[in-house]
Design a protein around this motif. Structure first.
Motif, PDB file in Angstrom:
ATOM      1  N   ALA A 242      31.066  -9.072 -30.888  1.00 24.93           N
ATOM      2  CA  ALA A 242      31.614  -7.927 -30.361  1.00 24.93           C
ATOM      3  C   ALA A 242      33.115  -7.959 -31.021  1.00 24.93           C
ATOM      4  O   ALA A 242      33.712  -8.799 -31.095  1.00 24.93           O
ATOM      5  CB  ALA A 242      31.863  -7.797 -28.971  1.00 24.93           C
ATOM      6  N   ASP A 243      33.320  -6.766 -31.403  1.00 25.10           N
ATOM      7  CA  ASP A 243      34.621  -6.439 -32.226  1.00 25.10           C
ATOM      8  C   ASP A 243      35.470  -5.244 -31.128  1.00 25.10           C
ATOM      9  O   ASP A 243      34.697  -4.110 -31.116  1.00 25.10           O
ATOM     10  CB  ASP A 243      34.536  -6.048 -33.555  1.00 25.10           C
ATOM     11  N   GLN A 244      36.480  -5.617 -30.717  1.00 21.00           N
ATOM     12  CA  GLN A 244      37.169  -4.562 -29.824  1.00 21.00           C
ATOM     13  C   GLN A 244      38.677  -4.854 -30.155  1.00 21.00           C
ATOM     14  O   GLN A 244      39.242  -5.753 -29.761  1.00 21.00           O
ATOM     15  CB  GLN A 244      36.893  -5.044 -28.248  1.00 21.00           C
ATOM     16  N   LEU A 245      39.445  -3.840 -30.402  1.00 21.42           N
ATOM     17  CA  LEU A 245      40.866  -3.601 -30.813  1.00 21.42           C
ATOM     18  C   LEU A 245      41.232  -4.777 -31.665  1.00 21.42           C
ATOM     19  O   LEU A 245      42.392  -5.376 -31.271  1.00 21.42           O
ATOM     20  CB  LEU A 245      41.351  -3.844 -29.404  1.00 21.42           C
ATOM     21  N   GLY A 246      40.525  -5.141 -32.665  1.00 23.32           N
ATOM     22  CA  GLY A 246      41.170  -6.077 -33.729  1.00 23.32           C
ATOM     23  C   GLY A 246      40.793  -7.624 -33.140  1.00 23.32           C
ATOM     24  O   GLY A 246      41.146  -8.524 -33.895  1.00 23.32           O
ATOM     25  N   SER A 247      40.048  -7.857 -32.009  1.00 20.99           N
ATOM     26  CA  SER A 247      39.675  -9.118 -31.481  1.00 20.99           C
ATOM     27  C   SER A 247      38.198  -9.283 -31.747  1.00 20.99           C
ATOM     28  O   SER A 247      37.445  -8.257 -31.621  1.00 20.99           O
ATOM     29  CB  SER A 247      39.938  -9.292 -30.102  1.00 20.99           C
ATOM     30  N   GLU A 248      37.739 -10.232 -32.213  1.00 23.21           N
ATOM     31  CA  GLU A 248      36.107 -10.562 -32.210  1.00 23.21           C
ATOM     32  C   GLU A 248      35.578 -11.638 -31.131  1.00 23.21           C
ATOM     33  O   GLU A 248      36.429 -12.605 -30.948  1.00 23.21           O
ATOM     34  CB  GLU A 248      35.846 -10.970 -33.611  1.00 23.21           C
TER      35      GLU A 248
ATOM     36  N   GLY B 135      33.317  -7.897 -19.591  1.00 22.18           N
ATOM     37  CA  GLY B 135      34.714  -8.298 -19.990  1.00 22.18           C
ATOM     38  C   GLY B 135      35.212  -7.419 -21.238  1.00 22.18           C
ATOM     39  O   GLY B 135      36.300  -7.749 -21.444  1.00 22.18           O
ATOM     40  N   ILE B 136      34.258  -6.704 -21.830  1.00 20.43           N
ATOM     41  CA  ILE B 136      34.951  -5.854 -22.762  1.00 20.43           C
ATOM     42  C   ILE B 136      34.532  -4.347 -22.571  1.00 20.43           C
ATOM     43  O   ILE B 136      33.686  -4.133 -21.369  1.00 20.43           O
ATOM     44  CB  ILE B 136      34.496  -6.067 -24.019  1.00 20.43           C
ATOM     45  N   ILE B 137      35.129  -3.394 -22.950  1.00 20.51           N
ATOM     46  CA  ILE B 137      34.844  -2.014 -23.015  1.00 20.51           C
ATOM     47  C   ILE B 137      33.710  -1.761 -23.872  1.00 20.51           C
ATOM     48  O   ILE B 137      33.844  -1.486 -25.237  1.00 20.51           O
ATOM     49  CB  ILE B 137      35.958  -0.892 -23.411  1.00 20.51           C
ATOM     50  N   PHE B 138      32.584  -2.078 -23.515  1.00 20.49           N
ATOM     51  CA  PHE B 138      31.247  -2.158 -24.629  1.00 20.49           C
ATOM     52  C   PHE B 138      31.080  -0.752 -25.267  1.00 20.49           C
ATOM     53  O   PHE B 138      30.936  -0.962 -26.492  1.00 20.49           O
ATOM     54  CB  PHE B 138      30.005  -2.257 -23.470  1.00 20.49           C
ATOM     55  N   GLY B 139      31.266   0.388 -24.774  1.00 23.87           N
ATOM     56  CA  GLY B 139      30.961   1.575 -25.651  1.00 23.87           C
ATOM     57  C   GLY B 139      31.915   1.934 -26.592  1.00 23.87           C
ATOM     58  O   GLY B 139      31.995   2.535 -27.418  1.00 23.87           O
ATOM     59  N   GLY B 140      33.140   1.222 -26.322  1.00 24.10           N
ATOM     60  CA  GLY B 140      33.959   1.314 -27.373  1.00 24.10           C
ATOM     61  C   GLY B 140      34.342  -0.050 -28.468  1.00 24.10           C
ATOM     62  O   GLY B 140      35.126   0.260 -29.260  1.00 24.10           O
ATOM     63  N   SER B 141      33.211  -0.640 -28.378  1.00 25.13           N
ATOM     64  CA  SER B 141      33.033  -1.940 -29.024  1.00 25.13           C
ATOM     65  C   SER B 141      32.087  -1.746 -30.245  1.00 25.13           C
ATOM     66  O   SER B 141      31.101  -1.196 -30.009  1.00 25.13           O
ATOM     67  CB  SER B 141      32.932  -3.124 -28.476  1.00 25.13           C
TER      68      SER B 141
ATOM     69  N   MET C 134      29.389  -3.760 -32.269  1.00 19.01           N
ATOM     70  CA  MET C 134      28.500  -4.916 -31.988  1.00 19.01           C
ATOM     71  C   MET C 134      27.691  -5.373 -33.292  1.00 19.01           C
ATOM     72  O   MET C 134      27.185  -4.482 -34.136  1.00 19.01           O
ATOM     73  CB  MET C 134      27.565  -4.651 -30.954  1.00 19.01           C
ATOM     74  N   GLY C 135      27.410  -6.664 -33.305  1.00 18.72           N
ATOM     75  CA  GLY C 135      26.520  -7.112 -34.613  1.00 18.72           C
ATOM     76  C   GLY C 135      25.863  -8.441 -34.095  1.00 18.72           C
ATOM     77  O   GLY C 135      26.142  -9.080 -33.277  1.00 18.72           O
ATOM     78  N   TRP C 136      24.944  -8.497 -35.061  1.00 17.16           N
ATOM     79  CA  TRP C 136      24.019  -9.784 -35.013  1.00 17.16           C
ATOM     80  C   TRP C 136      24.194 -10.581 -36.340  1.00 17.16           C
ATOM     81  O   TRP C 136      24.083 -10.053 -37.299  1.00 17.16           O
ATOM     82  CB  TRP C 136      22.487  -9.385 -34.767  1.00 17.16           C
ATOM     83  N   TYR C 137      24.453 -11.927 -36.110  1.00 17.63           N
ATOM     84  CA  TYR C 137      24.797 -12.745 -37.118  1.00 17.63           C
ATOM     85  C   TYR C 137      23.894 -13.910 -37.124  1.00 17.63           C
ATOM     86  O   TYR C 137      23.375 -14.061 -36.115  1.00 17.63           O
ATOM     87  CB  TYR C 137      26.143 -13.362 -37.400  1.00 17.63           C
ATOM     88  N   ARG C 138      23.511 -14.536 -38.245  1.00 15.90           N
ATOM     89  CA  ARG C 138      22.542 -15.925 -37.932  1.00 15.90           C
ATOM     90  C   ARG C 138      23.036 -16.947 -39.052  1.00 15.90           C
ATOM     91  O   ARG C 138      23.900 -16.610 -40.076  1.00 15.90           O
ATOM     92  CB  ARG C 138      21.098 -15.410 -38.189  1.00 15.90           C
ATOM     93  N   GLN C 139      22.754 -18.018 -38.460  1.00 16.09           N
ATOM     94  CA  GLN C 139      23.143 -19.320 -39.182  1.00 16.09           C
ATOM     95  C   GLN C 139      21.935 -20.335 -39.374  1.00 16.09           C
ATOM     96  O   GLN C 139      21.299 -20.773 -38.210  1.00 16.09           O
ATOM     97  CB  GLN C 139      24.187 -19.986 -38.656  1.00 16.09           C
ATOM     98  N   ALA C 140      21.478 -20.524 -40.573  1.00 15.21           N
ATOM     99  CA  ALA C 140      20.374 -21.421 -40.672  1.00 15.21           C
ATOM    100  C   ALA C 140      20.895 -22.688 -40.940  1.00 15.21           C
ATOM    101  O   ALA C 140      21.960 -22.946 -41.188  1.00 15.21           O
ATOM    102  CB  ALA C 140      19.594 -20.728 -42.025  1.00 15.21           C
ATOM    103  N   PRO C 141      20.206 -23.732 -40.649  1.00 16.30           N
ATOM    104  CA  PRO C 141      20.858 -24.994 -40.760  1.00 16.30           C
ATOM    105  C   PRO C 141      21.367 -25.400 -42.492  1.00 16.30           C
ATOM    106  O   PRO C 141      20.658 -25.290 -43.321  1.00 16.30           O
ATOM    107  CB  PRO C 141      19.548 -26.011 -40.738  1.00 16.30           C
ATOM    108  N   GLY C 142      22.456 -25.884 -42.434  1.00 15.16           N
ATOM    109  CA  GLY C 142      23.154 -26.099 -43.465  1.00 15.16           C
ATOM    110  C   GLY C 142      23.856 -25.140 -44.258  1.00 15.16           C
ATOM    111  O   GLY C 142      24.223 -25.183 -45.612  1.00 15.16           O
TER     112      GLY C 142
END
Length: 115
Positions: free
Chosen positions: A97-103, A26-32, A34-42
Motif C-alpha cells: 500500500a502506498d499512502q502519502l509517500g509511505s509504503e 490502519g490506512i485510508i484505503f480509498g486514498g491509497s 495498492m499493488g501486488w509484488y512477488r519474489q521467487a527463490p533467489g
C-alpha cells in the motif's frame, strides 16, 4: 498501526487459477495506491500489478492477459485474480500500500505452481 493481510495462496497445477486477497487496516484505503509484488527463490522482489486510487491499473509484461488486479474500497481489500498459471509464477506474493509517500507491506502468501 497499518496491517496488510494476504490470503489465497496455495499449490496449483500449471494452467490453473488462484485469487489472492489483501485486507488492509490502519490506512485510508480509498486514498491509497495498492499493488501486488512477488519474489521467487533467489530473485529480487518484482512488481506484478498495481491499481491506483482512481482504479487505473498497470501490469508487468509477464502477466498481461493472465492476471487481473481489482479493489473493493468498501471492504478495504485488493484482489489479484491469476489465471493460466505457469511454474515460473511460483513465489511469495506480497501486497503493498502506498499512502502519502509511505509504503506498507504485508507478510506475503506463497503461490506454488506445479508442472
Amino acid at each position: 498501526q497499518v496491517l496488510l493481510v494476504e490470503s489465497g495462496g496455495g499449490l496449483v497445477q500449471a494452467g490453473g487459477s488462484l485469487r489472492l486477497s489483501c485486507v488492509a487496516s490502519g490506512i485510508i484505503f480509498g486514498g491509497s495506491g495498492m499493488g501486488w509484488y512477488r519474489q521467487a527463490p533467489g530473485k529480487q522482489r518484482e512488481l506484478v500489478a498495481r491499481i491506483t486510487r482512481y482504479d487505473s491499473t498497470n501490469y508487468a509484461d509477464f502477466v498481461k492477459g493472465r492476471f487481473a488486479i481489482s479493489r473493493d474500497n468498501a471492504k478495504n481489500t485488493v484482489y489479484l485474480q491469476m489465471n493460466s498459471l505457469k511454474p515460473e509464477d511460483t513465489g511469495v506474493y506480497y501486497c503493498r500500500a502506498d499512502q502519502l509517500g509511505s509504503e506498507y507491506w504485508g507478510q506475503g502468501t506463497q503461490v506454488t505452481v506445479s508442472s
